[in-house]
Design a protein around this motif. Structure first.
Motif, PDB file in Angstrom:
ATOM      1  N   LEU A 129       0.965  -1.329  -0.166  1.00  0.00           N
ATOM      2  CA  LEU A 129      -0.002   0.032  -0.085  1.00  0.00           C
ATOM      3  C   LEU A 129       0.639   1.262   0.167  1.00  0.00           C
ATOM      4  O   LEU A 129       0.602   2.255  -0.847  1.00  0.00           O
ATOM      5  CB  LEU A 129      -1.000  -0.074   1.320  1.00  0.00           C
ATOM      6  CG  LEU A 129      -2.037  -0.876   1.169  1.00  0.00           C
ATOM      7  CD1 LEU A 129      -2.657  -1.004   2.638  1.00  0.00           C
ATOM      8  CD2 LEU A 129      -3.218  -0.605  -0.052  1.00  0.00           C
ATOM      9  N   ARG A 130       2.010   1.354   0.842  1.00  0.00           N
ATOM     10  CA  ARG A 130       2.701   2.533   0.809  1.00  0.00           C
ATOM     11  C   ARG A 130       3.411   2.695  -0.367  1.00  0.00           C
ATOM     12  O   ARG A 130       3.453   3.831  -0.833  1.00  0.00           O
ATOM     13  CB  ARG A 130       3.753   2.323   2.015  1.00  0.00           C
ATOM     14  CG  ARG A 130       4.528   3.550   2.098  1.00  0.00           C
ATOM     15  CD  ARG A 130       5.977   3.272   2.746  1.00  0.00           C
ATOM     16  NE  ARG A 130       6.715   2.289   2.162  1.00  0.00           N
ATOM     17  CZ  ARG A 130       7.449   1.854   2.812  1.00  0.00           C
ATOM     18  NH1 ARG A 130       7.957   2.060   3.769  1.00  0.00           N
ATOM     19  NH2 ARG A 130       8.306   0.751   2.059  1.00  0.00           N
ATOM     20  N   ASP A 131       4.205   1.502  -0.909  1.00  0.00           N
ATOM     21  CA  ASP A 131       4.930   1.743  -2.149  1.00  0.00           C
ATOM     22  C   ASP A 131       4.049   2.315  -3.344  1.00  0.00           C
ATOM     23  O   ASP A 131       4.481   2.909  -4.110  1.00  0.00           O
ATOM     24  CB  ASP A 131       5.469   0.500  -2.601  1.00  0.00           C
ATOM     25  CG  ASP A 131       6.708   0.010  -1.326  1.00  0.00           C
ATOM     26  OD1 ASP A 131       6.926   0.947  -0.641  1.00  0.00           O
ATOM     27  OD2 ASP A 131       7.168  -0.916  -1.416  1.00  0.00           O
ATOM     28  N   GLU A 132       2.787   1.653  -3.407  1.00  0.00           N
ATOM     29  CA  GLU A 132       1.848   2.046  -4.392  1.00  0.00           C
ATOM     30  C   GLU A 132       1.551   3.509  -4.458  1.00  0.00           C
ATOM     31  O   GLU A 132       1.538   4.243  -5.362  1.00  0.00           O
ATOM     32  CB  GLU A 132       0.405   1.513  -4.422  1.00  0.00           C
ATOM     33  CG  GLU A 132      -0.372   1.472  -5.502  1.00  0.00           C
ATOM     34  CD  GLU A 132      -1.770   0.818  -5.152  1.00  0.00           C
ATOM     35  OE1 GLU A 132      -2.781   1.166  -5.036  1.00  0.00           O
ATOM     36  OE2 GLU A 132      -1.737  -0.521  -5.446  1.00  0.00           O
ATOM     37  N   ALA A 133       1.312   3.938  -3.060  1.00  0.00           N
ATOM     38  CA  ALA A 133       0.924   5.515  -3.048  1.00  0.00           C
ATOM     39  C   ALA A 133       2.113   6.411  -3.288  1.00  0.00           C
ATOM     40  O   ALA A 133       2.032   7.427  -3.942  1.00  0.00           O
ATOM     41  CB  ALA A 133       0.573   5.560  -1.492  1.00  0.00           C
ATOM     42  N   LEU A 134       3.335   6.056  -2.632  1.00  0.00           N
ATOM     43  CA  LEU A 134       4.330   6.863  -3.035  1.00  0.00           C
ATOM     44  C   LEU A 134       4.710   6.715  -4.437  1.00  0.00           C
ATOM     45  O   LEU A 134       5.171   8.109  -5.219  1.00  0.00           O
ATOM     46  CB  LEU A 134       5.899   6.210  -2.246  1.00  0.00           C
ATOM     47  CG  LEU A 134       5.761   6.474  -0.933  1.00  0.00           C
ATOM     48  CD1 LEU A 134       6.951   5.577  -0.170  1.00  0.00           C
ATOM     49  CD2 LEU A 134       5.799   8.014  -0.467  1.00  0.00           C
ATOM     50  N   ALA A 135       4.836   5.754  -5.244  1.00  0.00           N
ATOM     51  CA  ALA A 135       5.020   5.711  -6.871  1.00  0.00           C
ATOM     52  C   ALA A 135       3.913   6.444  -7.266  1.00  0.00           C
ATOM     53  O   ALA A 135       4.054   7.260  -8.381  1.00  0.00           O
ATOM     54  CB  ALA A 135       4.819   4.210  -7.135  1.00  0.00           C
ATOM     55  N   GLY A 136       2.668   6.516  -7.083  1.00  0.00           N
ATOM     56  CA  GLY A 136       1.452   7.298  -7.550  1.00  0.00           C
ATOM     57  C   GLY A 136       1.716   8.780  -7.273  1.00  0.00           C
ATOM     58  O   GLY A 136       1.485   9.514  -8.251  1.00  0.00           O
ATOM     59  N   GLU A 137       2.171   9.064  -6.163  1.00  0.00           N
ATOM     60  CA  GLU A 137       2.394  10.387  -5.853  1.00  0.00           C
ATOM     61  C   GLU A 137       3.569  11.296  -6.582  1.00  0.00           C
ATOM     62  O   GLU A 137       3.394  12.317  -7.213  1.00  0.00           O
ATOM     63  CB  GLU A 137       3.051  10.488  -4.233  1.00  0.00           C
ATOM     64  CG  GLU A 137       3.024  11.945  -3.739  1.00  0.00           C
ATOM     65  CD  GLU A 137       3.424  11.934  -2.345  1.00  0.00           C
ATOM     66  OE1 GLU A 137       2.712  12.336  -1.470  1.00  0.00           O
ATOM     67  OE2 GLU A 137       4.681  11.561  -2.032  1.00  0.00           O
ATOM     68  N   GLU A 138       4.626  10.183  -6.927  1.00  0.00           N
ATOM     69  CA  GLU A 138       5.740  10.692  -7.797  1.00  0.00           C
ATOM     70  C   GLU A 138       5.245  11.002  -9.289  1.00  0.00           C
ATOM     71  O   GLU A 138       5.822  11.811  -9.894  1.00  0.00           O
ATOM     72  CB  GLU A 138       6.855   9.934  -7.837  1.00  0.00           C
ATOM     73  CG  GLU A 138       7.433   9.642  -6.219  1.00  0.00           C
ATOM     74  CD  GLU A 138       8.526   8.662  -6.176  1.00  0.00           C
ATOM     75  OE1 GLU A 138       8.928   8.031  -7.261  1.00  0.00           O
ATOM     76  OE2 GLU A 138       9.087   8.559  -5.026  1.00  0.00           O
ATOM     77  N   SER A 139       4.333  10.241  -9.786  1.00  0.00           N
ATOM     78  CA  SER A 139       4.068  10.325 -10.808  1.00  0.00           C
ATOM     79  C   SER A 139       3.119  11.327 -11.350  1.00  0.00           C
ATOM     80  O   SER A 139       2.615  11.787 -12.607  1.00  0.00           O
ATOM     81  CB  SER A 139       3.412   8.826 -11.648  1.00  0.00           C
ATOM     82  OG  SER A 139       2.203   8.518 -11.055  1.00  0.00           O
TER      83      SER A 139
END
Length: 147
Positions: free
Chosen positions: A136-146
């Motif tokens: 969940l955290r990694d998905e959110a961080l990746a989406g935030e960066e994009s």
């Protein structure tokens, strides 16, 4: 310390006629309101105190939620600052009869923890325990960066 999973909340709102726009789907403002309310609950679970909306970093409406369907809001905290909590929010349209679901909205909110005088107050660190929390955290961080 609270974990990502501790802050995970899923809530449902049935799209009624007074929630709909002229096109027979949920008014975008209502969807944002529902997301804001559930996001604040995730932030408060982490902070242990009142949290107020500070910023919406990104908000994408990908498809409508028809009147009569259910708006499912998924929310969880994925990062913290000294007094802030970053929350990932997604909304889905769900058929009340079949449970068929598709994502309609994607967003990232920032909440600030406040004390009884409405002054910013420190939040605890967020722990990432287990595979689900990491995903969940990694998905959110990746989406935030994009964004």
């Amino acid at each position: 310390m609270p974990s990502v999973s501790d802050t995970y909340i899923e809530n449902r709102e049935r799209v009624q006629p007074d929630d709909a726009n002229n096109y027979g789907s949920a008014h975008g403002g209502n969807v944002v309101k529902w997301m804001d309310e559930v996001g604040a609950l995730s932030a408060m679970r982490l902070a242990g105190t009142t949290c107020v909306t500070a910023r919406i970093d990104s908000l994408s409406f990908e498809r409508p939620i028809p009147q009569g369907d259910t708006c499912v809001v998924e929310s969880y905290a994925y990062a913290t600052g000294r007094t802030s909590v970053r929350v990932r929010l997604r909304a889905f349209r769900e058929s009340p009869r079949t449970g068929e679901r598709e994502q309609t909205t994607d967003s990232y909110f920032v909440f600030v923890a406040v004390d009884d005088e409405m002054l910013p107050t420190e939040v605890p660190e967020l722990t990432v325990e287990g595979e689900r929390c990491r995903a969940l955290r990694d998905e959110a961080l990746a989406g935030e960066e994009s964004n």
